[in-house]
Design a protein around this motif. Structure first.
Motif, PDB file in Angstrom:
ATOM      1  N   LEU A   1       0.828  -1.202   0.000  1.00 24.15           N
ATOM      2  CA  LEU A   1       0.000   0.000   0.000  1.00 24.15           C
ATOM      3  C   LEU A   1       0.862   1.252   0.000  1.00 24.15           C
ATOM      4  O   LEU A   1       0.641   2.182  -0.775  1.00 24.15           O
ATOM      5  N   LEU A   2       1.877   1.258   0.841  1.00 22.94           N
ATOM      6  CA  LEU A   2       2.760   2.413   0.927  1.00 22.94           C
ATOM      7  C   LEU A   2       3.636   2.547  -0.328  1.00 22.94           C
ATOM      8  O   LEU A   2       3.868   3.653  -0.809  1.00 22.94           O
ATOM      9  N   ALA A   3       4.087   1.418  -0.880  1.00 21.99           N
ATOM     10  CA  ALA A   3       4.944   1.469  -2.067  1.00 21.99           C
ATOM     11  C   ALA A   3       4.181   1.932  -3.301  1.00 21.99           C
ATOM     12  O   ALA A   3       4.706   2.689  -4.114  1.00 21.99           O
TER      13      ALA A   3
ATOM     14  N   ILE B   1       2.416   8.935  -0.690  1.00 24.84           N
ATOM     15  CA  ILE B   1       1.938   9.798   0.397  1.00 24.84           C
ATOM     16  C   ILE B   1       0.479   9.495   0.780  1.00 24.84           C
ATOM     17  O   ILE B   1       0.169   9.440   1.975  1.00 24.84           O
ATOM     18  N   PRO B   2      -0.449   9.263  -0.161  1.00 26.57           N
ATOM     19  CA  PRO B   2      -1.796   8.856   0.267  1.00 26.57           C
ATOM     20  C   PRO B   2      -1.795   7.522   1.014  1.00 26.57           C
ATOM     21  O   PRO B   2      -2.589   7.331   1.948  1.00 26.57           O
ATOM     22  N   GLY B   3      -0.917   6.617   0.650  1.00 30.43           N
ATOM     23  CA  GLY B   3      -0.796   5.359   1.388  1.00 30.43           C
ATOM     24  C   GLY B   3      -0.278   5.578   2.792  1.00 30.43           C
ATOM     25  O   GLY B   3      -0.721   4.931   3.743  1.00 30.43           O
ATOM     26  N   PHE B   4       0.659   6.518   2.931  1.00 30.12           N
ATOM     27  CA  PHE B   4       1.166   6.884   4.257  1.00 30.12           C
ATOM     28  C   PHE B   4       0.044   7.453   5.119  1.00 30.12           C
ATOM     29  O   PHE B   4      -0.098   7.087   6.299  1.00 30.12           O
ATOM     30  N   ALA B   5      -0.778   8.315   4.542  1.00 28.08           N
ATOM     31  CA  ALA B   5      -1.900   8.886   5.276  1.00 28.08           C
ATOM     32  C   ALA B   5      -2.917   7.814   5.653  1.00 28.08           C
ATOM     33  O   ALA B   5      -3.475   7.836   6.759  1.00 28.08           O
ATOM     34  N   THR B   6      -3.143   6.863   4.773  1.00 27.21           N
ATOM     35  CA  THR B   6      -4.076   5.776   5.057  1.00 27.21           C
ATOM     36  C   THR B   6      -3.581   4.920   6.201  1.00 27.21           C
ATOM     37  O   THR B   6      -4.349   4.556   7.105  1.00 27.21           O
ATOM     38  N   ILE B   7      -2.309   4.579   6.189  1.00 27.80           N
ATOM     39  CA  ILE B   7      -1.751   3.750   7.262  1.00 27.80           C
ATOM     40  C   ILE B   7      -1.782   4.504   8.585  1.00 27.80           C
ATOM     41  O   ILE B   7      -2.074   3.932   9.635  1.00 27.80           O
ATOM     42  N   CYS B   8      -1.500   5.805   8.558  1.00 24.59           N
ATOM     43  CA  CYS B   8      -1.596   6.615   9.780  1.00 24.59           C
ATOM     44  C   CYS B   8      -3.026   6.644  10.294  1.00 24.59           C
ATOM     45  O   CYS B   8      -3.264   6.555  11.508  1.00 24.59           O
ATOM     46  N   ALA B   9      -4.003   6.775   9.393  1.00 24.91           N
ATOM     47  CA  ALA B   9      -5.409   6.780   9.807  1.00 24.91           C
ATOM     48  C   ALA B   9      -5.810   5.427  10.389  1.00 24.91           C
ATOM     49  O   ALA B   9      -6.524   5.369  11.403  1.00 24.91           O
TER      50      ALA B   9
END
Length: 87
Positions: free
Chosen positions: A68-70, A74-82
């Motif tokens: 997801l992050l790869a 940046i949207p994947g980073f935000a998703t994982i943080c959420a």
């Protein structure tokens, strides 16, 4: 299972025979960029897990969150943080 793997290897070899040198180089460059992004994603996930541990957040370090992050960046980073914050 054995037959499927033999067919897959044969198909890949056939594709490599049909492609010219520039197409093969472009494909290999895309693969190398993807693998670098995946490795960097796992580094980011590990850092998030260590930093989140200090404040009580759990960030999963697994293949799904790495992909997801790869792929998303940046949207994947935000998703994982959420996910880490709300779940």
């Amino acid at each position: 299972m054995k037959i499927i793997s033999i067919v897959a290897v044969g198909f890949i070899l056939l594709l490599l025979l049909v492609m010219d040198k520039k197409q093969i180089q472009k494909l290999m460059e895309r693969f190398s960029v993807f693998w670098f992004r995946l490795a960097f994603a796992f580094l980011i996930l590990f850092a998030m897990n260590v930093a989140g541990g200090f404040i009580g957040l759990y960030v999963p370090v697994n293949i799904a969150s790495g992909l997801l992050l790869a792929v998303l960046g940046i949207p994947g980073f935000a998703t994982i943080c959420a996910f880490a914050l709300f779940l």
